[in-house]
Design a protein around this motif. Structure first.
Motif, PDB file in Angstrom:
ATOM      1  N   ALA A  75       4.367 -14.422   1.900  1.00  0.00           N
ATOM      2  CA  ALA A  75       5.452 -13.928   2.921  1.00  0.00           C
ATOM      3  C   ALA A  75       6.666 -13.590   2.210  1.00  0.00           C
ATOM      4  O   ALA A  75       7.484 -12.783   3.203  1.00  0.00           O
ATOM      5  N   MET A  76       7.169 -15.209   2.097  1.00  0.00           N
ATOM      6  CA  MET A  76       8.636 -14.659   1.416  1.00  0.00           C
ATOM      7  C   MET A  76       8.598 -13.864   0.205  1.00  0.00           C
ATOM      8  O   MET A  76       9.731 -12.652   0.441  1.00  0.00           O
ATOM      9  N   ALA A  77       7.635 -13.359  -0.620  1.00  0.00           N
ATOM     10  CA  ALA A  77       7.824 -12.536  -1.440  1.00  0.00           C
ATOM     11  C   ALA A  77       7.400 -11.201  -1.172  1.00  0.00           C
ATOM     12  O   ALA A  77       8.190  -9.889  -1.258  1.00  0.00           O
ATOM     13  N   ASP A  78       6.281 -10.702   0.007  1.00  0.00           N
ATOM     14  CA  ASP A  78       6.517  -9.199   0.541  1.00  0.00           C
ATOM     15  C   ASP A  78       7.696  -9.043   1.366  1.00  0.00           C
ATOM     16  O   ASP A  78       8.265  -8.360   1.459  1.00  0.00           O
ATOM     17  N   GLY A  79       8.376  -9.846   2.493  1.00  0.00           N
ATOM     18  CA  GLY A  79       9.563  -9.824   2.816  1.00  0.00           C
ATOM     19  C   GLY A  79      10.642  -9.339   1.423  1.00  0.00           C
ATOM     20  O   GLY A  79      11.525  -8.503   2.121  1.00  0.00           O
ATOM     21  N   TYR A  80      10.925 -10.329   0.349  1.00  0.00           N
ATOM     22  CA  TYR A  80      11.586  -9.723  -0.441  1.00  0.00           C
ATOM     23  C   TYR A  80      12.042  -8.579  -0.875  1.00  0.00           C
ATOM     24  O   TYR A  80      12.089  -7.942  -1.149  1.00  0.00           O
ATOM     25  N   ALA A  81      10.235  -8.384  -1.240  1.00  0.00           N
ATOM     26  CA  ALA A  81       9.800  -6.951  -2.175  1.00  0.00           C
ATOM     27  C   ALA A  81      10.183  -5.674  -1.083  1.00  0.00           C
ATOM     28  O   ALA A  81      10.452  -4.234  -1.611  1.00  0.00           O
ATOM     29  N   GLN A  82       9.621  -6.579   0.179  1.00  0.00           N
ATOM     30  CA  GLN A  82       9.712  -4.486   1.054  1.00  0.00           C
ATOM     31  C   GLN A  82      11.383  -4.633   1.302  1.00  0.00           C
ATOM     32  O   GLN A  82      11.830  -3.323   1.277  1.00  0.00           O
ATOM     33  N   ALA A 129      -0.450  -8.484   2.467  1.00  0.00           N
ATOM     34  CA  ALA A 129       0.618  -7.788   0.925  1.00  0.00           C
ATOM     35  C   ALA A 129       0.000  -6.591   1.050  1.00  0.00           C
ATOM     36  O   ALA A 129       0.155  -5.337   1.178  1.00  0.00           O
ATOM     37  N   SER A 130      -1.321  -6.864   0.664  1.00  0.00           N
ATOM     38  CA  SER A 130      -2.215  -5.479   0.446  1.00  0.00           C
ATOM     39  C   SER A 130      -2.832  -4.489   1.476  1.00  0.00           C
ATOM     40  O   SER A 130      -1.976  -3.071   0.631  1.00  0.00           O
ATOM     41  N   VAL A 131      -2.963  -4.499   2.754  1.00  0.00           N
ATOM     42  CA  VAL A 131      -2.989  -4.058   3.259  1.00  0.00           C
ATOM     43  C   VAL A 131      -1.264  -2.784   4.012  1.00  0.00           C
ATOM     44  O   VAL A 131      -0.545  -1.502   3.839  1.00  0.00           O
ATOM     45  N   SER A 132       0.117  -3.757   3.728  1.00  0.00           N
ATOM     46  CA  SER A 132       1.088  -2.901   3.906  1.00  0.00           C
ATOM     47  C   SER A 132       1.627  -2.663   2.292  1.00  0.00           C
ATOM     48  O   SER A 132       2.430  -2.003   2.707  1.00  0.00           O
ATOM     49  N   GLN A 133       0.872  -2.668   1.319  1.00  0.00           N
ATOM     50  CA  GLN A 133       1.027  -2.669   0.277  1.00  0.00           C
ATOM     51  C   GLN A 133       2.018  -2.321  -0.161  1.00  0.00           C
ATOM     52  O   GLN A 133       3.183  -1.388  -1.022  1.00  0.00           O
ATOM     53  N   THR A 134       3.051  -3.412  -0.382  1.00  0.00           N
ATOM     54  CA  THR A 134       3.802  -4.841  -0.890  1.00  0.00           C
ATOM     55  C   THR A 134       3.658  -4.640  -2.035  1.00  0.00           C
ATOM     56  O   THR A 134       2.905  -5.316  -2.728  1.00  0.00           O
ATOM     57  N   PRO A 135       5.056  -4.067  -3.073  1.00  0.00           N
ATOM     58  CA  PRO A 135       4.364  -4.333  -4.911  1.00  0.00           C
ATOM     59  C   PRO A 135       4.385  -5.655  -4.516  1.00  0.00           C
ATOM     60  O   PRO A 135       5.295  -6.156  -5.315  1.00  0.00           O
ATOM     61  N   LEU A 136       3.717  -6.515  -5.197  1.00  0.00           N
ATOM     62  CA  LEU A 136       3.679  -7.742  -5.780  1.00  0.00           C
ATOM     63  C   LEU A 136       3.480  -8.666  -6.893  1.00  0.00           C
ATOM     64  O   LEU A 136       2.279  -8.028  -7.205  1.00  0.00           O
ATOM     65  N   VAL A 137       3.619  -9.422  -8.131  1.00  0.00           N
ATOM     66  CA  VAL A 137       3.655  -9.221  -9.170  1.00  0.00           C
ATOM     67  C   VAL A 137       2.425 -11.183  -8.830  1.00  0.00           C
ATOM     68  O   VAL A 137       4.088 -11.992  -8.891  1.00  0.00           O
ATOM     69  N   VAL A 138       2.182 -11.227  -8.423  1.00  0.00           N
ATOM     70  CA  VAL A 138       1.022 -12.615  -8.331  1.00  0.00           C
ATOM     71  C   VAL A 138       0.848 -13.987  -9.480  1.00  0.00           C
ATOM     72  O   VAL A 138      -0.351 -12.914 -10.169  1.00  0.00           O
ATOM     73  N   THR A 139       1.035 -14.446  -9.274  1.00  0.00           N
ATOM     74  CA  THR A 139       0.078 -15.415 -10.498  1.00  0.00           C
ATOM     75  C   THR A 139       0.093 -16.739 -10.224  1.00  0.00           C
ATOM     76  O   THR A 139       0.596 -17.045  -8.987  1.00  0.00           O
ATOM     77  N   GLY A 183       0.550  -2.058  -4.470  1.00  0.00           N
ATOM     78  CA  GLY A 183       0.609  -3.595  -3.601  1.00  0.00           C
ATOM     79  C   GLY A 183      -0.019  -4.468  -5.079  1.00  0.00           C
ATOM     80  O   GLY A 183       0.595  -4.975  -5.702  1.00  0.00           O
ATOM     81  N   PRO A 184      -0.096  -5.455  -4.541  1.00  0.00           N
ATOM     82  CA  PRO A 184      -0.240  -7.002  -5.164  1.00  0.00           C
ATOM     83  C   PRO A 184      -1.045  -6.885  -6.391  1.00  0.00           C
ATOM     84  O   PRO A 184      -2.035  -6.191  -6.448  1.00  0.00           O
ATOM     85  N   VAL A 185      -0.380  -7.739  -7.951  1.00  0.00           N
ATOM     86  CA  VAL A 185      -1.114  -7.638  -8.650  1.00  0.00           C
ATOM     87  C   VAL A 185      -1.535  -8.719  -8.632  1.00  0.00           C
ATOM     88  O   VAL A 185      -0.603  -9.528  -8.514  1.00  0.00           O
ATOM     89  N   PHE A 186      -2.288  -9.339  -9.225  1.00  0.00           N
ATOM     90  CA  PHE A 186      -2.732 -11.015  -9.829  1.00  0.00           C
ATOM     91  C   PHE A 186      -2.857 -11.176 -11.469  1.00  0.00           C
ATOM     92  O   PHE A 186      -3.250 -10.416 -12.289  1.00  0.00           O
TER      93      PHE A 186
END
Length: 565
Positions: A67-74, A100-110, A166-169
């Motif tokens: 969620a921190m990464a989500d808030g940051y990205a937005q 994040a997926s529903v909100s379509q937030t761009p995240l690079v998740v590792t 959205g997020p990718v992994f």
């Protein structure tokens, strides 16, 4: 040393995979890694010692990290990068990854994976990370060799921002992070995705063919991602059309002080249909703006209301409702091209459109005045009414401080009372899985350059990711957490009251929906994580206490005791 270790036979610079990863992150403009480290992340943590301009933001639980990464990205309007720990850590973070997926937030998740050389022996912490992540992300892949890191990482950054964002992994085995490589990371690609939609002259004619006052605009979340608030306002003013927000938004992407802003749509299909029944057509900017919660009989859109839509995601066009014409393109670029066409089509009837806009503005003012009058009725209640708490909080926050909202009991009132020229002030829990708000506010502050942010959170939601308090204190961020405490799951009780055949609704008894015996001591919780706090039981104390909290340099918590059902 964890980074440079020598040269290969061809003279290439040898360094470990973790160092390669950090080189790519720096070239992609990454400032923060959000994470919670474990054994499989040790190579990355060690490599950070040689990269001083990428800051590791420590979250104490992976749900908070996501969620921190989500808030940051937005807030930063660019992809957030995060690193989780093996299958268990990815599992902890899945709820907010779905958000994040529903909100379509761009995240690079590792996520760190076990050393691939001993996975056949079923080591501790091993799991199929790709399969675990796949339902919550655009795509998932495991890195097999350090030489693959530049291509796969850049692909992840590109695809996270491509429509639909959205997020990718990526799964990062420990041996890949330790493997020596001389790979050239190359340079970031520059991709312009501001495509202008086709069919705009036809769209302009269709919109201008709708009688003044009979068209409504819906500003969806995509308006925020495209930074198109000014263009939406110009189109609305040209058509004299009211602007509504999504029924369950990620953002309010339109200035709430604008005279044509008419608030967010309701969350039930019947209520949405009643609202939109006053119009012959809607112009929906972005997709998924008519999200409903509980089922009600009938569609959200009246059969007599036509749908015109603009989105960069072709999959959203005509997805649920028939459309006579919808177009694919970037919202901002396409509206800029549409506006001259629209002005030409509406010029002959400009006075009628202007009058329609004035009527919308007058009705908006009357509605806001009635809402304020309703608040005054409860101003002196013995226990603070939710609408009073919302009014006082919004009044104290003002128009220029970012708000991250997960206080469902007061969210509708908060949105009603907002009056800001800043179209990026407000964000909300679109995904619906609790535990997003407090850590998202921490990330939002970082994404805004460590600016002040207010986190509105319900007492139930506050218990999902309270670890965000520690990160806010550790990073010395000016985040004010406002806990709306009614000691119950108020929204669930209200939903049950709507079901007249429920025993709970008839008897007024709601099992497992009260947070009492014992009650939660939010002051002690905040203090245990280094955050000063205060508890309020009188409406008159809200604005002064919140103003004092907003004047401090670091984080704070204000608990407001509001009336239960």
């Amino acid at each position: 040393m964890s980074g440079i270790t020598g040269v290969d036979a061809a003279g290439g610079r040898l360094r470990r995979g973790a160092a390669v990863l950090l080189e790519v992150l720096r070239s992609e403009g990454v400032d923060y890694i959000f994470g919670n480290p474990g054994t499989t992340e040790l190579p990355l943590i060690d490599a950070l010692l040689e990269v001083r301009d990428v800051h590791y933001v420590l979250g104490l639980q992976e749900a908070s990290v996501v969620a921190m990464a989500d808030g940051y990205a937005q807030a930063a309007r660019k992809p957030g990068f995060l690193n989780l720990h093996t299958a268990g850590g990815l599992g902890h973070g899945l709820g907010n990854l779905l958000n994040a997926s529903v909100s379509q937030t761009p995240l690079v998740v590792t996520a760190g994976q076990q050393d691939s050389r001993h996975t056949i022996s079923d080591p501790l912490l091993f799991g199929d990370l790709v399969q675990i992540a796949r339902p919550a992300v655009k795509w998932a892949q495991e890195v097999a060799h350090a030489d693959q890191l530049p291509v796969l990482l850049r692909r992840a950054f590109h695809d996270s921002t491509a429509a639909p964002s959205g997020p990718v992994f990526l799964s990062l085995p420990m041996d890949v992070m330790e493997e020596l490589s001389a790979v050239d990371i190359g340079a970031p690609s520059q991709i312009n995705r501001q495509a202008v939609a086709g069919g705009l002259p036809e769209l302009a004619r269709a919109l201008a063919g709708i009688a003044p006052g009979r068209l409504a605009i819906i500003a969806g979340d995509e308006v925020y991602g495209s930074d198109a608030a000014a263009e939406v306002a110009a189109v609305a003013e040209c058509l004299g059309a009211p602007v509504y927000g999504s029924s369950w938004p990620s953002r309010i992407p339109f200035a709430t002080a604008h005279p044509l802003w008419c608030g967010n749509l309701p969350t039930q299909a019947t209520a949405i249909a009643e609202k939109l029944g006053a119009y012959d057509a809607i112009f929906a900017l972005g997709g998924k703006s008519l999200i409903t919660i509980l089922y009600t009989e009938g569609p959200a859109l009246p059969p007599s209301c036509a749908v015109y839509q603009m989105s960069s995601d072709v999959r959203d066009l005509g997805r649920t409702f028939w459309t006579p014409l919808s177009v694919v393109g970037d919202i901002r670029a396409s509206l800029q091209a549409l506006l001259p066409e629209l002005q030409g089509q509406t010029q002959a009837n400009a006075q009628a459109y202007h009058a329609a806009g004035q009527q919308v503005a007058a009705e908006r003012q009357a509605h806001r005045a009635q809402a304020r009058a309703d608040v005054l009725v409860h101003q002196s209640d013995a226990v603070i009414h939710p609408s009073v708490a919302a009014w006082e909080v919004v009044r104290a926050i003002g128009p220029d401080i970012a708000i991250v909202d997960e206080a469902i009991a007061t969210s509708s009132d908060v949105r009603l009372f907002l009056e800001s020229a800043w179209s990026a002030q407000y964000s909300f829990l679109r995904g619906g899985a609790l535990g997003w708000g407090m850590p998202a506010a921490v990330g939002a502050s970082l994404g805004l350059g460590r600016e002040r942010v207010v986190s509105l959170v319900g007492d139930g939601a506050a218990l999902y990711s309270p670890q965000a308090l520690w990160t806010a204190a550790h990073e010395k961020l000016p985040v004010t957490f406002v806990v709306m405490n009614n000691q119950e799951y108020n929204v669930l009780k209200n939903f049950m009251r709507q079901q007249k055949d429920y025993i709970s609704a008839r008897e007024g008894t709601y099992p497992a929906m009260d947070i009492v015996n014992p009650s939660i001591d939010y002051q002690a919780l905040a203090r245990s994580m280094g955050v000063p706090s205060t508890r309020l039981t009188r409406a008159a104390d809200i604005a002064p206490a919140l103003e004092a909290a907003l004047a401090t340099d670091g984080p704070s918590l204000v608990e407001i005791v509001i009336a239960a059902s």
